[in-house]
Every structure is written in structure tokens, then in C-alpha cells.
Design a protein around this motif. Sequence first.
Motif, PDB file in Angstrom:
ATOM      1  N   SER A   1      -7.237   5.180   1.820  1.00 17.19           N
ATOM      2  CA  SER A   1      -5.973   4.734   1.220  1.00 17.19           C
ATOM      3  C   SER A   1      -5.280   3.632   2.016  1.00 17.19           C
ATOM      4  O   SER A   1      -4.465   2.888   1.470  1.00 17.19           O
ATOM      5  CB  SER A   1      -5.018   5.913   1.056  1.00 17.19           C
TER       6      SER A   1
ATOM      7  N   ALA B   1       2.241   1.742  -3.467  1.00 18.20           N
ATOM      8  CA  ALA B   1       1.172   2.156  -4.380  1.00 18.20           C
ATOM      9  C   ALA B   1       0.777   3.610  -4.142  1.00 18.20           C
ATOM     10  O   ALA B   1       0.493   4.348  -5.091  1.00 18.20           O
ATOM     11  CB  ALA B   1      -0.040   1.241  -4.209  1.00 18.20           C
ATOM     12  N   ARG B   2       0.772   4.036  -2.885  1.00 16.56           N
ATOM     13  CA  ARG B   2       0.389   5.410  -2.576  1.00 16.56           C
ATOM     14  C   ARG B   2       1.346   6.398  -3.230  1.00 16.56           C
ATOM     15  O   ARG B   2       0.934   7.434  -3.755  1.00 16.56           O
ATOM     16  CB  ARG B   2       0.360   5.600  -1.063  1.00 16.56           C
ATOM     17  N   LYS B   3       2.631   6.066  -3.246  1.00 13.89           N
ATOM     18  CA  LYS B   3       3.614   6.941  -3.892  1.00 13.89           C
ATOM     19  C   LYS B   3       3.513   6.865  -5.414  1.00 13.89           C
ATOM     20  O   LYS B   3       3.662   7.860  -6.112  1.00 13.89           O
ATOM     21  CB  LYS B   3       5.027   6.553  -3.455  1.00 13.89           C
TER      22      LYS B   3
ATOM     23  N   TYR C   1       0.886   6.147  -7.299  1.00 14.14           N
ATOM     24  CA  TYR C   1      -0.356   6.605  -7.915  1.00 14.14           C
ATOM     25  C   TYR C   1      -0.848   7.941  -7.376  1.00 14.14           C
ATOM     26  O   TYR C   1      -2.048   8.200  -7.331  1.00 14.14           O
ATOM     27  CB  TYR C   1      -1.439   5.531  -7.753  1.00 14.14           C
ATOM     28  N   GLU C   2       0.050   8.800  -6.980  1.00 13.41           N
ATOM     29  CA  GLU C   2      -0.348  10.155  -6.584  1.00 13.41           C
ATOM     30  C   GLU C   2      -0.871  10.912  -7.802  1.00 13.41           C
ATOM     31  O   GLU C   2      -0.487  10.657  -8.942  1.00 13.41           O
ATOM     32  CB  GLU C   2       0.852  10.902  -6.000  1.00 13.41           C
TER      33      GLU C   2
ATOM     34  N   ARG D   1      -7.113   4.916  -9.277  1.00 15.33           N
ATOM     35  CA  ARG D   1      -6.141   4.623  -8.216  1.00 15.33           C
ATOM     36  C   ARG D   1      -5.716   5.900  -7.496  1.00 15.33           C
ATOM     37  O   ARG D   1      -5.538   5.910  -6.267  1.00 15.33           O
ATOM     38  CB  ARG D   1      -4.924   3.910  -8.801  1.00 15.33           C
TER      39      ARG D   1
ATOM     40  N   ARG E   1       0.826  -1.211   0.000  1.00 18.34           N
ATOM     41  CA  ARG E   1       0.000   0.000   0.000  1.00 18.34           C
ATOM     42  C   ARG E   1       0.857   1.256   0.000  1.00 18.34           C
ATOM     43  O   ARG E   1       0.544   2.235  -0.673  1.00 18.34           O
ATOM     44  CB  ARG E   1      -0.926  -0.008   1.220  1.00 18.34           C
TER      45      ARG E   1
ATOM     46  N   HIS F   1      -8.374   6.787  -5.032  1.00 16.09           N
ATOM     47  CA  HIS F   1      -8.341   5.936  -3.833  1.00 16.09           C
ATOM     48  C   HIS F   1      -7.189   6.318  -2.911  1.00 16.09           C
ATOM     49  O   HIS F   1      -7.383   6.529  -1.707  1.00 16.09           O
ATOM     50  CB  HIS F   1      -8.207   4.470  -4.237  1.00 16.09           C
ATOM     51  N   TYR F   2      -5.972   6.424  -3.470  1.00 18.97           N
ATOM     52  CA  TYR F   2      -4.806   6.681  -2.630  1.00 18.97           C
ATOM     53  C   TYR F   2      -4.730   8.127  -2.158  1.00 18.97           C
ATOM     54  O   TYR F   2      -3.925   8.456  -1.287  1.00 18.97           O
ATOM     55  CB  TYR F   2      -3.530   6.261  -3.354  1.00 18.97           C
TER      56      TYR F   2
ATOM     57  N   PHE G   1      -7.484  -1.633  -2.504  1.00 22.10           N
ATOM     58  CA  PHE G   1      -8.012  -1.175  -3.799  1.00 22.10           C
ATOM     59  C   PHE G   1      -8.031  -2.401  -4.700  1.00 22.10           C
ATOM     60  O   PHE G   1      -6.986  -2.983  -4.982  1.00 22.10           O
ATOM     61  CB  PHE G   1      -7.123  -0.090  -4.402  1.00 22.10           C
TER      62      PHE G   1
END
Length: 482
Positions: free
Chosen positions: A212, A154-156, A158-159, A203, A151, A206-207, A216
Motif C-alpha cells: 500500500s 487513497a488508503r482511507k 478505498y478501504e 484498489r 497515498r 492494493h491498499y 497503484f
Amino acid sequence: MSGQATVLVVDDEIRSLESLKRVLCDEFEVICARDAGEARRVLESEIVHAILCDQRMQYETGVDFLKDVRKTWPDPVRMIISGYSDSEDIIAGINEAGIYQYIAKPWHPDRLLDIVRGAVQLFMLQKETETAGIDIKLTPERAQRVVTEKRGAARKLYEFDRIVHAPDSPLSEVIELGKRAAEFDISVLITGESGTGKELLARAIHYGSARSGKAFVVENCGALPDELLESELFGCKKGAFTGAYQDRIGLFEVADGGTIFLDEIGETSPAFQVKLLRVLQESEIRPLGAQRVRKVDVRVVAATNRDLEAEVRAGRFRRDLYYRLAAFPLHMPALRERPMDVPLIAAKVLADVAKSYGRNVAGFATGALNRMRHYDWPGNVRELQNEIQRMVVLATEDRLQEGDLSPRVRQGGEPIQLKPVRNGCATLKTNIEALERHMISEALDRHGGNISRVAGELGLSRVGLRNKLGRYDLRKGLADEV
């Protein structure tokens, strides 16, 4: 998880059953069984997350029962509770029945709750790692670490700021609207042609949201028939339909507390749309073949390349479902509508592809980039990615050349501009001349101004071609004018 997980408690002593249920019922849906036979009937009809079983029962030991459960229903996390500390039982339980915890009597309520919470968390983490393609059995600590790392990465990745676009791109407004939508727990419908990046935007939403930290998950609704799609999304019991060889936890339950992305929602049948609408209205699912409904807390982001409003008017898509999904509509513009983004996207894709393929390619030659900018990219960003992959494979220089482009991109460059006359209407002669000039100009670019090659391609003599070059003022930069 947001909805109550189901715990099956198996014990042949009624007072033990009542005590266990009393402790667990505030946090879990508890189903009680007096013996292994009754427990099997429950497992045949319900999705169960965890099993808490007494070791010494009248007709079958807990370990023997859970060994059988492991073969037939492998998903529930299995626990033994016993007042006996027989080491052989403990070893057999761990090795043969795959026991998660061996709980000794007398048990403490708080300790019991902690163990069952851990078992349910392990169940959900295992399902999430399987959905992410990590099909391995993990300890709770390792499972949590894998999911947390996934996670965070993915957060980084899909910013919103990582969606490549120019400042004056029409995508800028879409991204700003997406940021606003992310702040609120509202359903989003993303429209746009295939390959425009609808999942990338989903994405980012979501993030960029308060969800977040949860899952997802993605489902392509156009890829499966109704029965399989229902099984994927809502879950099913073993034997619920032909091909249902085991219990399946639906993606709505895996995404509990997080977001589910329903791609190609416009391809679903009216019958399935009714079932999806009920899930969205009631926030609950019923796995196929199961008797009980399950509460879920999921944000839905849907996407389609269809005009859903037109589909509603034509009676192919339910109006009530459309308005439920399209609370916040967003439209991803096609790549041909944002040519200013092509150089930026191409540079990003090239860097990734060159690194992946181990090729030392620094960038694009001016001619290649101009061709790419003027091509209309009917396959959008996906087609651009494929084109650059091909160019990198073919490259013989440190910059990708115009000759590395596929013929369709080289020949599909700058669109023909017809000169409007007589109140916007072009004459036949004007149109023919514009077409002729355009074809000669394209051929000159392809062959680097070599008159012999251009004349050969167009079926003209060198003298005839020179005459046309003079007429259309195309002599500048020719390679063999003599």
C-alpha cells in the motif's frame, strides 16, 4: 525502487569513470561513456533514470551536453560533477540545463550515493505524479510529500469497509475473500459485468496489502492497439515506432514495488498475451527499442467482463496466461443480483452528488426507491450513479420523487410474475391476464391512481378500465373513482 535504476556516467577520464562505477554499481546499473557523443548513443538506445556528468571534458562541457539532453531526453535527472567551482558554470547548469545537483570533487562515496539515490527517487516520484495527473516538476521533498498525501488519502478512501453493501448481500463473501487475498502477494483476477465495481475492489486489495505504500497504477487494455499498449506498460525509446516522440517509462516500472491493475484483460490480442506472459514469468520488462531488460517487482490484479475460461476453450485467450493471472479469482455480482444493496448505494451516491451539485436533497420518496429496487440495472452501479445525477438535476422537492426517474427506470420496475399452472406451464389466457394486470398497475403508479390519465395511456375507456380494475382488485387508492 525494487529493480536497479540505470545511471549514465559521463567522464573523459577513465580512472574517474572506474571510481564512480565502483561506488554506484552495487545499487544501480551503471553505463559509462567517455564523451558526450558516446553518451548520446546510450540515450538513444536505453531508458536512463539519472545522468552524472563531468563538467570539463575535451570536446564539450557537461553543462552544454546536459542542456542538449534537457531538450531531447528531458526525463533523466541531470547532475554535474566537477573539481572546479566556477559560479557561472553552476548558475548556467541550474538555469539552462536543469541541473538537480552540482557535486564538487573530491566527492565522498556515501555522499555521492545519497545524491544519486535522491535523483532516482525524484525520477520515479515525478513519473508517479504524472500518472496521477499531477503534471508538474517538483523538488524531491515536495514530490515525496505530494505522493505520500495522495497515498494516505487513497488508503482511507478505498478501504474494504467503504465498499457499500448490505450484510446479507452476496458482495459480503467477495469482500471477505478480497481481504484474504490482500494479505498475500498473489495475482488476482476479478470478473464481472461492466460497472460492478471491479476497479474499486482492486484498489481495496492494493491498499489493504503490504504494497500500500507504493504505487497503484491502472491501464485499460481494451482501449489501445498492441504497440501503444506495449509502450504504455513496458515503456519505449524515442523513435521505437511511429508516434514515439519521446522516451516513455512503462507503467510496470512506475508500479515497481506496488500494484498494476490491468482492466479489460480479455480484450488483448494473442500476440500481446505472449509478451505479457513473459513479463509475469520473468519479472522483467524490455522497453520497445531498448537493448536491456529491466527487473520489476509488481503485483498484478486483472479484470474482465468476459468469461475467460470460455475464451480459453475457444482459443482466444492463452491458457498459461489465464492460470498465471487467475491464481485467486473473484467475481463481482451484478447489481440485479443484490437488490438489497440498491438503497444503501443510492443513499451514498445521492449524498455525494447533492454535495457536488450544491443541491439540498434529503433522500428518496418511497415510490422512487421501490422503482429503483425493482429495476434490473443492466449498467450496474455506473448506471445507478448516472440515474441519480439526472434525478438531482431535475429535483423540485427535498426528496427525489418517482417522477424524477427516467422513463426506462419507471417502466422497467417489478418484473411480470406469471402464475404457473398445470405442472409449471402457464396457459395463454393466464399469461395475458398477468401482463394486463401488470401494465395497469404500472400505469396507476405512474399517474398516482388518476383513472382518466391511465385510461388515456392504455387506450381504454374509463368504464372499460374500471371493469378491469374490479377484475384484478386494483381499486384501492384511486384518485378519481367517481
